[in-house]
Scaffold this motif. Structure first.
Motif, short mmCIF file in Angstrom:
data_model
loop_
_atom_site.label_atom_id
_atom_site.label_comp_id
_atom_site.label_asym_id
_atom_site.label_seq_id
_atom_site.Cartn_x
_atom_site.Cartn_y
_atom_site.Cartn_z
N LYS A 164 -25.34 18.71 -30.53
CA LYS A 164 -25.24 19.93 -29.71
C LYS A 164 -24.60 21.09 -30.48
N ALA A 165 -24.16 20.85 -31.70
CA ALA A 165 -23.47 21.89 -32.47
C ALA A 165 -24.48 22.80 -33.18
N LYS A 166 -23.94 23.84 -33.81
CA LYS A 166 -24.79 24.74 -34.58
C LYS A 166 -25.10 24.11 -35.94
N PRO A 167 -26.28 24.37 -36.48
CA PRO A 167 -26.63 23.83 -37.80
C PRO A 167 -25.81 24.47 -38.91
N ILE A 168 -25.43 23.66 -39.88
CA ILE A 168 -24.65 24.16 -41.02
C ILE A 168 -25.15 23.45 -42.28
N LYS A 169 -25.12 24.17 -43.39
CA LYS A 169 -25.54 23.59 -44.67
C LYS A 169 -24.36 22.85 -45.28
N LEU A 170 -24.56 21.55 -45.56
CA LEU A 170 -23.51 20.71 -46.13
C LEU A 170 -24.01 20.04 -47.40
N GLY A 171 -23.08 19.67 -48.25
CA GLY A 171 -23.43 19.00 -49.49
C GLY A 171 -22.99 19.82 -50.69
N ASP A 172 -23.75 19.77 -51.75
CA ASP A 172 -23.63 20.66 -52.91
C ASP A 172 -22.81 20.12 -54.06
N GLY A 173 -22.09 19.03 -53.93
CA GLY A 173 -21.39 18.54 -55.10
C GLY A 173 -20.24 17.63 -54.80
N GLU A 174 -19.22 17.64 -55.63
CA GLU A 174 -18.07 16.77 -55.45
C GLU A 174 -16.79 17.59 -55.44
N GLY A 175 -15.73 16.98 -54.92
CA GLY A 175 -14.44 17.65 -54.90
C GLY A 175 -14.28 18.65 -53.77
N ASN A 176 -15.27 18.71 -52.88
CA ASN A 176 -15.21 19.64 -51.75
C ASN A 176 -15.51 18.85 -50.49
N LYS A 177 -14.55 18.81 -49.55
CA LYS A 177 -14.73 18.01 -48.34
C LYS A 177 -15.93 18.45 -47.51
N MET A 178 -16.41 19.65 -47.72
CA MET A 178 -17.56 20.14 -46.96
C MET A 178 -18.85 19.41 -47.34
N TYR A 179 -18.82 18.63 -48.42
CA TYR A 179 -20.06 17.98 -48.83
C TYR A 179 -20.31 16.68 -48.07
N ARG A 180 -19.39 16.32 -47.18
CA ARG A 180 -19.56 15.10 -46.40
C ARG A 180 -19.77 15.43 -44.92
N CYS A 181 -20.58 14.62 -44.24
CA CYS A 181 -20.72 14.71 -42.79
C CYS A 181 -20.62 13.31 -42.22
N ILE A 182 -19.75 13.12 -41.24
CA ILE A 182 -19.50 11.81 -40.65
C ILE A 182 -20.54 11.51 -39.57
N ARG A 183 -21.00 10.29 -39.53
CA ARG A 183 -22.00 9.89 -38.54
C ARG A 183 -21.41 9.99 -37.12
N GLU A 184 -22.29 9.97 -36.12
CA GLU A 184 -21.84 10.22 -34.74
C GLU A 184 -21.02 9.06 -34.18
N VAL A 185 -21.54 7.83 -34.29
CA VAL A 185 -20.88 6.65 -33.72
C VAL A 185 -20.96 5.51 -34.73
N ASN A 186 -19.94 4.65 -34.75
CA ASN A 186 -19.94 3.49 -35.64
C ASN A 186 -20.64 2.31 -34.99
N TYR A 187 -21.78 1.90 -35.55
CA TYR A 187 -22.53 0.76 -35.02
C TYR A 187 -22.56 -0.42 -36.00
N GLU A 188 -21.66 -0.41 -36.96
CA GLU A 188 -21.62 -1.49 -37.94
C GLU A 188 -21.20 -2.80 -37.28
#
Length: 286
Positions: free
Chosen positions: A185-209
């Motif tokens: 339901k959130a707004k789209p955002i561009k994520l990724g691009d490299g290492e050393g920047n927390k913005m490059y990660r996106c956490i999954r919605e729910v843990n189903y492991e």
């Protein structure tokens, strides 16, 4: 007149047969790992049995390179009539598909082993599925290619990382930790691009492991730059636009090789199979 009727009928049947063949599941796993190349990264200082090889901290240093796997980090064997892939995790590495894939549905079973290694001996078990892998080996940490990552990590299955300049557009909200979390339901955002920047990660919605040691069924669907991370039958993230960083901004990425990581934790895979797609599967359009 009959021949004129038979020609279009034959063409229709041929088209139907070709479509059916295109959509069949194909196994990618055999004992010889014939569909894959192996790239092994930098051995950690603590790795034994290859003392003559230059070592490092696991990231910086000289990688062992392409199809040079003296400790059998990636090893397949037949157990009770089924081919099982063992990833030792002892050295960072990538099992890389020989073929480039674009629109496909990838499906496999995964479970954790017991062994852990430096430099993640005291961290959670980690692994990963890299897709749309392009460019040279070793672009990230001297081992993996530029790629989109579907994370396979304890309690984090389905997370997203962008490696070595890979980005994606995801609907997500920022968390207190500085990471982003998938939110349809959130707004789209561009994520990724490299290492050393927390913005490059996106956490999954729910843990189903599932519990440690149990088999998990993981799936990845890619179609025209869009992708779906699926854990045990649940869509945990939808990614809308795979891209790569360039000198002039960003460019779309709709195909690439597939890599399974070795990242300091023992893991097992079975039933790795792929189906090429001509459209997004109906179950994802609900």
């Amino acid at each position: 007149m009959k021949n004129l009727i038979l020609i279009p009928l034959f063409a229709l049947l041929l088209c139907h047969t070709m479509l059916a063949q295109e959509q069949e599941w194909k196994s990618l796993l055999d004992k010889e790992l014939s569909n894959w190349d192996v790239f092994i990264g930098v051995p950690h200082y603590t790795v034994k049995g290859i003392d003559a090889i230059e070592k490092g901290d696991g990231k910086k240093g000289k990688p062992l390179g392409l199809n040079n796997d003296p400790l059998k980090v990636f090893y397949a064997e037949d157990i009770d009539g089924e081919t099982i892939l063992r990833v030792s995790g002892e050295i960072f590495g990538g099992l890389t598909s020989k073929k480039v894939y674009s629109n496909y549905h990838l499906k496999f079973d995964f479970k954790w082993g017991e062994l852990k290694w430096e430099p993640r001996l005291n961290a959670v078990r980690d692994n990963g599925l890299l897709y749309h892998c392009i460019g040279a080996h070793g672009a990230f940490w001297n081992v993996w290619m530029q790629s989109q990552e579907m994370q396979i990590q304890e309690k984090d299955m389905g997370d997203y990382f962008g490696l070595a300049g890979a980005v994606n557009t995801i609907t997500a909200t920022k968390t207190e930790s500085g990471f982003y979390k998938y939110d349809p339901k959130a707004k789209p955002i561009k994520l990724g691009d490299g290492e050393g920047n927390k913005m490059y990660r996106c956490i999954r919605e729910v843990n189903y492991e599932k519990a440690h040691g149990e088999w998990n069924t993981l799936e990845l669907v890619c179609f025209n730059g869009k992708s779906y991370h699926i854990v045990n039958g649940h869509v945990v993230m939808i990614l809308n636009n795979a891209e790569k960083r360039t000198e002039n901004g960003y460019a779309p990425v709709k195909s690439g090789k597939i890599q399974f990581q070795s990242e300091a934790a023992e893991a097992y895979y079975r039933r790795i199979q792929i189906k090429e797609l001509t459209e997004i599967p109906a179950f994802l359009l609900k």
